[in-house]
Design a protein around this motif. Structure first.
Motif, PDB file in Angstrom:
ATOM      1  N   THR A   1     -48.119 -69.367 -44.408  1.00  0.00           N
ATOM      2  CA  THR A   1     -47.216 -70.464 -44.729  1.00  0.00           C
ATOM      3  C   THR A   1     -47.700 -71.730 -44.021  1.00  0.00           C
ATOM      4  N   ALA A   2     -47.895 -72.775 -44.804  1.00  0.00           N
ATOM      5  CA  ALA A   2     -48.256 -74.098 -44.288  1.00  0.00           C
ATOM      6  C   ALA A   2     -47.340 -75.083 -44.982  1.00  0.00           C
ATOM      7  N   THR A   3     -46.040 -74.928 -44.719  1.00  0.00           N
ATOM      8  CA  THR A   3     -45.020 -75.580 -45.539  1.00  0.00           C
ATOM      9  C   THR A   3     -44.508 -76.888 -44.958  1.00  0.00           C
ATOM     10  N   GLY A   4     -45.093 -77.356 -43.854  1.00  0.00           N
ATOM     11  CA  GLY A   4     -44.797 -78.694 -43.358  1.00  0.00           C
ATOM     12  C   GLY A   4     -43.326 -78.943 -43.136  1.00  0.00           C
ATOM     13  N   ASN A   5     -42.798 -79.948 -43.816  1.00  0.00           N
ATOM     14  CA  ASN A   5     -41.399 -80.330 -43.625  1.00  0.00           C
ATOM     15  C   ASN A   5     -40.421 -79.245 -44.072  1.00  0.00           C
ATOM     16  N   HIS A   6     -40.895 -78.285 -44.825  1.00  0.00           N
ATOM     17  CA  HIS A   6     -40.036 -77.213 -45.339  1.00  0.00           C
ATOM     18  C   HIS A   6     -40.039 -75.991 -44.432  1.00  0.00           C
ATOM     19  N   ALA A   7     -40.470 -76.126 -43.187  1.00  0.00           N
ATOM     20  CA  ALA A   7     -40.597 -74.973 -42.291  1.00  0.00           C
ATOM     21  C   ALA A   7     -39.267 -74.271 -42.041  1.00  0.00           C
ATOM     22  N   GLN A   8     -38.158 -75.020 -42.013  1.00  0.00           N
ATOM     23  CA  GLN A   8     -36.870 -74.364 -41.780  1.00  0.00           C
ATOM     24  C   GLN A   8     -36.463 -73.490 -42.959  1.00  0.00           C
ATOM     25  N   ARG A   9     -36.787 -73.920 -44.160  1.00  0.00           N
ATOM     26  CA  ARG A   9     -36.543 -73.084 -45.337  1.00  0.00           C
ATOM     27  C   ARG A   9     -37.407 -71.825 -45.262  1.00  0.00           C
ATOM     28  N   THR A  10     -38.659 -71.996 -44.879  1.00  0.00           N
ATOM     29  CA  THR A  10     -39.554 -70.851 -44.720  1.00  0.00           C
ATOM     30  C   THR A  10     -38.995 -69.870 -43.696  1.00  0.00           C
ATOM     31  N   ALA A  11     -38.503 -70.388 -42.578  1.00  0.00           N
ATOM     32  CA  ALA A  11     -37.949 -69.522 -41.533  1.00  0.00           C
ATOM     33  C   ALA A  11     -36.796 -68.683 -42.066  1.00  0.00           C
ATOM     34  N   LYS A  12     -35.913 -69.306 -42.855  1.00  0.00           N
ATOM     35  CA  LYS A  12     -34.766 -68.565 -43.412  1.00  0.00           C
ATOM     36  C   LYS A  12     -35.230 -67.486 -44.390  1.00  0.00           C
ATOM     37  N   LEU A  13     -36.212 -67.810 -45.223  1.00  0.00           N
ATOM     38  CA  LEU A  13     -36.715 -66.826 -46.182  1.00  0.00           C
ATOM     39  C   LEU A  13     -37.336 -65.625 -45.477  1.00  0.00           C
ATOM     40  N   LEU A  14     -37.964 -65.865 -44.334  1.00  0.00           N
ATOM     41  CA  LEU A  14     -38.638 -64.795 -43.601  1.00  0.00           C
ATOM     42  C   LEU A  14     -37.732 -64.110 -42.582  1.00  0.00           C
ATOM     43  N   GLY A  15     -36.578 -64.717 -42.300  1.00  0.00           N
ATOM     44  CA  GLY A  15     -35.668 -64.141 -41.319  1.00  0.00           C
ATOM     45  C   GLY A  15     -36.164 -64.271 -39.893  1.00  0.00           C
ATOM     46  N   ILE A  16     -36.894 -65.355 -39.619  1.00  0.00           N
ATOM     47  CA  ILE A  16     -37.413 -65.602 -38.273  1.00  0.00           C
ATOM     48  C   ILE A  16     -37.017 -67.013 -37.850  1.00  0.00           C
ATOM     49  N   LYS A  17     -37.449 -67.397 -36.655  1.00  0.00           N
ATOM     50  CA  LYS A  17     -37.200 -68.750 -36.167  1.00  0.00           C
ATOM     51  C   LYS A  17     -38.513 -69.488 -36.011  1.00  0.00           C
ATOM     52  N   ILE A  18     -38.553 -70.713 -36.514  1.00  0.00           N
ATOM     53  CA  ILE A  18     -39.752 -71.552 -36.437  1.00  0.00           C
ATOM     54  C   ILE A  18     -39.306 -72.917 -35.910  1.00  0.00           C
ATOM     55  N   PRO A  19     -39.656 -73.285 -34.689  1.00  0.00           N
ATOM     56  CA  PRO A  19     -39.168 -74.555 -34.124  1.00  0.00           C
ATOM     57  C   PRO A  19     -39.981 -75.762 -34.597  1.00  0.00           C
ATOM     58  N   ALA A  20     -40.204 -75.848 -35.899  1.00  0.00           N
ATOM     59  CA  ALA A  20     -40.919 -76.974 -36.491  1.00  0.00           C
ATOM     60  C   ALA A  20     -39.934 -77.774 -37.322  1.00  0.00           C
ATOM     61  N   ILE A  21     -39.648 -78.985 -36.869  1.00  0.00           N
ATOM     62  CA  ILE A  21     -38.657 -79.851 -37.526  1.00  0.00           C
ATOM     63  C   ILE A  21     -39.225 -81.263 -37.573  1.00  0.00           C
ATOM     64  N   PRO A  22     -39.121 -81.945 -38.716  1.00  0.00           N
ATOM     65  CA  PRO A  22     -39.696 -83.292 -38.821  1.00  0.00           C
ATOM     66  C   PRO A  22     -38.939 -84.325 -37.984  1.00  0.00           C
ATOM     67  N   VAL A  23     -39.688 -85.335 -37.560  1.00  0.00           N
ATOM     68  CA  VAL A  23     -39.147 -86.505 -36.883  1.00  0.00           C
ATOM     69  C   VAL A  23     -39.651 -87.734 -37.636  1.00  0.00           C
ATOM     70  N   GLU A  24     -38.819 -88.752 -37.733  1.00  0.00           N
ATOM     71  CA  GLU A  24     -39.242 -89.986 -38.403  1.00  0.00           C
ATOM     72  C   GLU A  24     -40.416 -90.635 -37.663  1.00  0.00           C
ATOM     73  N   HIS A  25     -41.411 -91.041 -38.425  1.00  0.00           N
ATOM     74  CA  HIS A  25     -42.514 -91.823 -37.852  1.00  0.00           C
ATOM     75  C   HIS A  25     -42.742 -93.046 -38.731  1.00  0.00           C
ATOM     76  N   GLN A  26     -42.695 -94.207 -38.098  1.00  0.00           N
ATOM     77  CA  GLN A  26     -42.867 -95.462 -38.823  1.00  0.00           C
ATOM     78  C   GLN A  26     -44.255 -96.040 -38.566  1.00  0.00           C
ATOM     79  N   PHE A  27     -44.829 -96.663 -39.579  1.00  0.00           N
ATOM     80  CA  PHE A  27     -45.951 -97.566 -39.338  1.00  0.00           C
ATOM     81  C   PHE A  27     -45.893 -98.680 -40.369  1.00  0.00           C
ATOM     82  N   ILE A  28     -46.411 -99.825 -39.964  1.00  0.00           N
ATOM     83  CA  ILE A  28     -46.348-101.009 -40.822  1.00  0.00           C
ATOM     84  C   ILE A  28     -47.759-101.515 -41.084  1.00  0.00           C
ATOM     85  N   VAL A  29     -47.930-102.128 -42.251  1.00  0.00           N
ATOM     86  CA  VAL A  29     -49.207-102.701 -42.660  1.00  0.00           C
ATOM     87  C   VAL A  29     -49.020-104.204 -42.805  1.00  0.00           C
TER      88      VAL A  29
END
Length: 835
Positions: free
Chosen positions: A214-242
């Motif tokens: 599984t390399a599900t990025g922002n969907h890691a919490q959904r992956t954790a529920k499907l597998l019945g495990i805990k995955i402490p991967a949660i997105p955080v906002e990151h800004q950049f400007i051009v």
């Protein structure tokens, strides 16, 4: 569509495509990749594409190094330009302490073969005149990295994967995983466009796969529920400007000047790089919120969040100060998207806890930088059984089942804002703490304990002054001898000269029982099993013959064992032990019962020449004066005793190498036992002791530590532990260990280092002639020899007592000499002392 594959990779970002590519390159010719939307539609599409080498982790540095080198080969292989701009990476410092951070990092870079250069403010200004160098102390410059186009490099890896036979299917979402006992049955649903959203259709398939990644990025919490495990991967906002084009920058480039490197002002918490005549600013500000804690909405695809300019105003103004020509330039574009984080900022790469043939590649906050190397080393783990480097520090099981979503949110937000906060080797981050505390925590805090974090447990690092200001622990952190150093010295001396008390409750503890327990442990570990009432130190090996886990085994009965291992690795050890026992039972039909009893037992280690005197006052025995003598309680034995009203499983062993005992006790009785020990020890000057002094003391005895000297990149023989290897018996990994031979060898060194600093255990080792020949894995100060000490690996012919070497500490070479094994009390006379 194929319905049976060797490996199924879930997720089509940079990480997932790299894994698919490298599995195929490693020889697996039946690999499929599934993406629920389009390739790169997750965080990959809005990533800034930076490729920073800088990382304090040995494993992650190797991963980044591989990525940067690998990306440069993709165009020749695939014909697709990966968009790699090798402009270099300039990391500036405004303070001497920041320069110390770079010096500590630089020696790790050297051990991995990563090139770097030092630059003065004057050199920066001469080479890149648009940079205002006011207030700078200097910089570290990596000439071989830069930035890359995330979509281009992902598409290049995807093409390379297809060329090697990988099937890539888009618009399929995984909705279920079921393990049959030999393979995974993965239910997938076709996704369709509806009103601008991507929604599930009625079309479903079942894919059978021997392995799933599984390399599900922002969907890691959904992956954790499907597998019945805990995955402490949660997105955080990151800004950049051009920004719009900067006239001064345009003029500078039109004059034929080279492109600026990726510029980082770490003390100002931002990076900047060129973009079409303008600048990209990426800040790592405070108070960036976590998102999608419980899953990504179906309506969120390649979308962004509203920009919050007020939150990054300080960083924006700092950019203008450092690049004055940008002051009058307008904003052209902005991005505020989710980037997945983990509590320590490093990804989760490796086997999923509790599951077979399920592999995680989640939580990549620097996903573009790490994607290539993550795919390469994970493929090695899957195809060959182990990677060529020790990947334990990135293992998903470094966080146990005690974690929660709320805890991960707090820690991940903290990890984001700590990207540019000084990374002291002794740093302790405060978010979501204290959480896991032993009962004696409050008593220790009142005595000045400054706590560290080990597997979630609060554990005293050292005991500071009782009248310390509220921020003393923060002030004590340093790249040199911090404010804590003298307190640790005093604690170490207390154990060498008197008596000290250490809280070791964080130790992982398991019981192994049942008719098959003895046969199982005998083939599971490389040393002889102890007799009943005795203990032994032993190692469980990987399939490659390297050290997977260290255990102290206490034999309480014929088929009744108590196993103690490192506290920071409790979930990691437990998963390995449970799976090995299951394999044994399946192969032999003999019952083995493994139980994790970590939270049931507290542990105090009492050590020092006067430790027996303290225990004599508390032991309840018909002949208390002789109960703790060598005759009745010999070294390396275990006994059930009573100390006051507390039943204790006492083990005569001491990680400090001094006379002492480990006192394993019912955790609910811990406060009573602590009070009794402290009261009984008062007349002997008993002193509470923290983990830092203990770490120094164990190096004086050359005791190897798991995660430092012991790991999956060296065998127990290479760790120079022949006394713990029984070659007369068969054990898992034996043939591989013998076939590996001795590539490098562990040794202990005494170091004539700087007057204000000690090694941290990540420094490069050289011959006096300047040849790099190894690296330290541990470091600190020796109170017995009154100089720095370290342990590490060197070429085998150099691991001989008296060999003179050099160790690089804070960018200077210092004299070191290989000493004997156990330089303090080499004959173990102190630890065997009778009385």
């Amino acid at each position: 569509m194929k319905t049976h594959v060797k490996a199924l990779v879930v997720g089509g970002g940079a990480v997932g495509t790299s894994i698919a590519y490298h599995l195929a390159k490693a020889g697996w010719d039946d690999v499929m990749l599934l993406e629920r939307d389009e390739l790169t539609s997750g965080s990959t599409w809005h990533a800034a594409g930076l490729l920073p080498y800088f990382n304090m982790s040995y494993a992650t540095t190797h991963i980044h190094d591989y990525s940067i080198k690998f990306y440069k080969t993709l165009e020749e292989e695939t014909g697709l330009d990966a968009g790699f701009f090798v402009v270099g990476n300039l990391r500036m410092a405004q303070t001497d302490e920041r320069m110390d951070e770079y010096r500590v990092y630089a020696t790790t870079a050297e051990t991995c073969g990563v090139p770097y250069e030092w630059m003065t403010p004057e050199q920066i200004k001469e080479r890149w005149p648009l940079i205002n160098v006011e207030g700078l102390k200097g910089a570290i410059y990596h000439p071989t990295d830069g930035y890359i186009n995330p979509a281009d490099v992902t598409m290049a890896m995807a093409k390379g994967a297809r060329q090697r036979g990988v099937v890539i299917e888009r618009k399929w979402q995984v909705d279920g995983y079921e393990w049959s006992g030999t393979e995974w049955k993965v239910t997938i649903t076709k996704m369709v466009e509806k009103g601008g959203n991507l929604v599930p259709s009625d079309e479903q398939q079942v894919i059978t796969a021997e392995h799933v990644v599984t390399a599900t990025g922002n969907h890691a919490q959904r992956t954790a529920k499907l597998l019945g495990i805990k995955i402490p991967a949660i997105p955080v906002e990151h800004q950049f400007i051009v920004t719009e084009p900067d006239p001064e920058l345009v003029k500078y480039r039109e004059a034929g000047n080279e492109q600026h490197p990726v510029i980082r002002d770490a003390d100002a918490k931002w990076y900047v790089r060129e973009e079409r005549g303008g600048w990209i600013l990426g800040p790592y500000e405070r108070n960036a919120p976590a998102r999608f804690q419980y899953g990504v909405p179906d309506s969120f695809r390649a979308d962004l969040f509203p920009l919050d300019l007020e939150r990054i105003e300080e960083e924006y103004m700092s950019m203008i100060h450092r690049l004055p020509s940008s002051e009058t330039v307008g904003l052209k574009d902005d991005f505020n998207g989710p980037i997945c984080y983990t509590p320590d900022g490093n990804p989760l790469i490796g086997p999923a806890p509790g599951l077979r043939n399920m592999w995680l590649a989640e939580g990549f906050s620097f996903g573009i930088t790490a994607a290539g190397g993550a795919g390469y080393y994970l493929a090695q783990m899957m195809v060959d059984g182990e990677a060529e480097i020790d990947m334990a520090s990135l293992d998903p099981k470094r966080y146990g089942d005690w974690q929660t979503v709320e805890w991960a949110v707090e820690k991940n937000e903290e990890a984001y804002e700590h990207v540019y906060i000084l990374h002291h080797p002794d740093e302790e981050r405060p978010a979501a703490r204290p959480l896991r505390t032993s009962p004696a925590y409050d008593r220790q805090a009142k005595l000045g304990a400054q706590f560290g974090w080990a597997g979630g447990w609060e554990r005293p690092n050292y005991y500071g002054p009782l009248d310390a200001p509220e921020n003393f622990d923060h002030d004590a952190r340093s790249f040199r001898r911090g404010g804590w150093w003298q307190y640790a010295v005093d604690e170490a001396k207390a154990i060498r000269e008197g008596v000290g008390l250490i809280d070791a409750t964080a130790f992982a503890k398991h019981t192994v029982k049942g008719p098959g327990a003895t046969e199982f442990l005998d083939q599971f570990t490389c040393n002889k099993l102890p007799k009943v009432g005795r203990i032994n130190l032993t190692y469980a090996l990987t399939s490659k013959g390297t050290t997977r886990t260290e255990y102290t085994i206490v034999r309480n009965g014929e088929n009744n064992y108590y196993l103690v291992s490192a506290g920071a690795w409790a979930a990691y050890d437990s998963d390995f032990l449970q799976k090995a026992a299951e394999d044994f039972m399946e192969a032999t039909g003999k019952l083995v019962i493994v139980q994790d009893v970590t939270t049931q037992w507290g542990v105090f280690a009492i050590a020092g020449p006067k430790s027996r005197d303290v225990l004599k006052k508390l032991i309840r025995d018909a002949e208390p004066e002789t109960a703790l003598t060598n005759k009745r309680f010999p070294w390396l034995s275990a006994k059930q005793i009573e100390l006051g009203m507390v039943p204790v499983n006492a083990i005569r062993v001491a990680y400090t190498g001094e006379l002492g005992w480990e006192l394993h006790h019912p955790i609910e009785m811990q406060n009573h036992l602590w009070d009794q020990l402290m009261a009984a020890g008062e007349e002997f000057g008993i002193k509470p002791v923290g983990a830092r002094a203990q770490n120094w003391l164990r190096q004086e005895k050359s005791y190897r530590a798991f995660g430092n000297e012991l790991g999956r990149d060296a065998t127990p023989a290479e760790a120079d532990l022949p006394r713990f290897i029984d070659l007369s018996k068969d054990f898992a990994g034996k043939e591989a260990m013998e076939a590996t031979g001795i590539r490098s060898k562990c040794c202990t060194l005494l170091i004539d280092g700087p007057a204000d600093a000690d090694p941290w255990g990540r420094e490069a080792l050289y011959t006096p002639e300047g040849e790099r020949v190894g690296r330290l894995t541990s470091g600190g100060y020796s109170v017995a020899f009154e100089k720095s000490i370290g342990m590490g690996y060197v070429k085998p012919e150099l691991a001989v007592e008296g060999t003179k070497l050099k160790v690089k500490i804070l960018d200077e070479l210092w004299d070191a000499v290989v000493t004997c094994d156990s330089p303090y009390d080499p004959k173990n006379e102190t630890i065997r002392k009778d009385g």
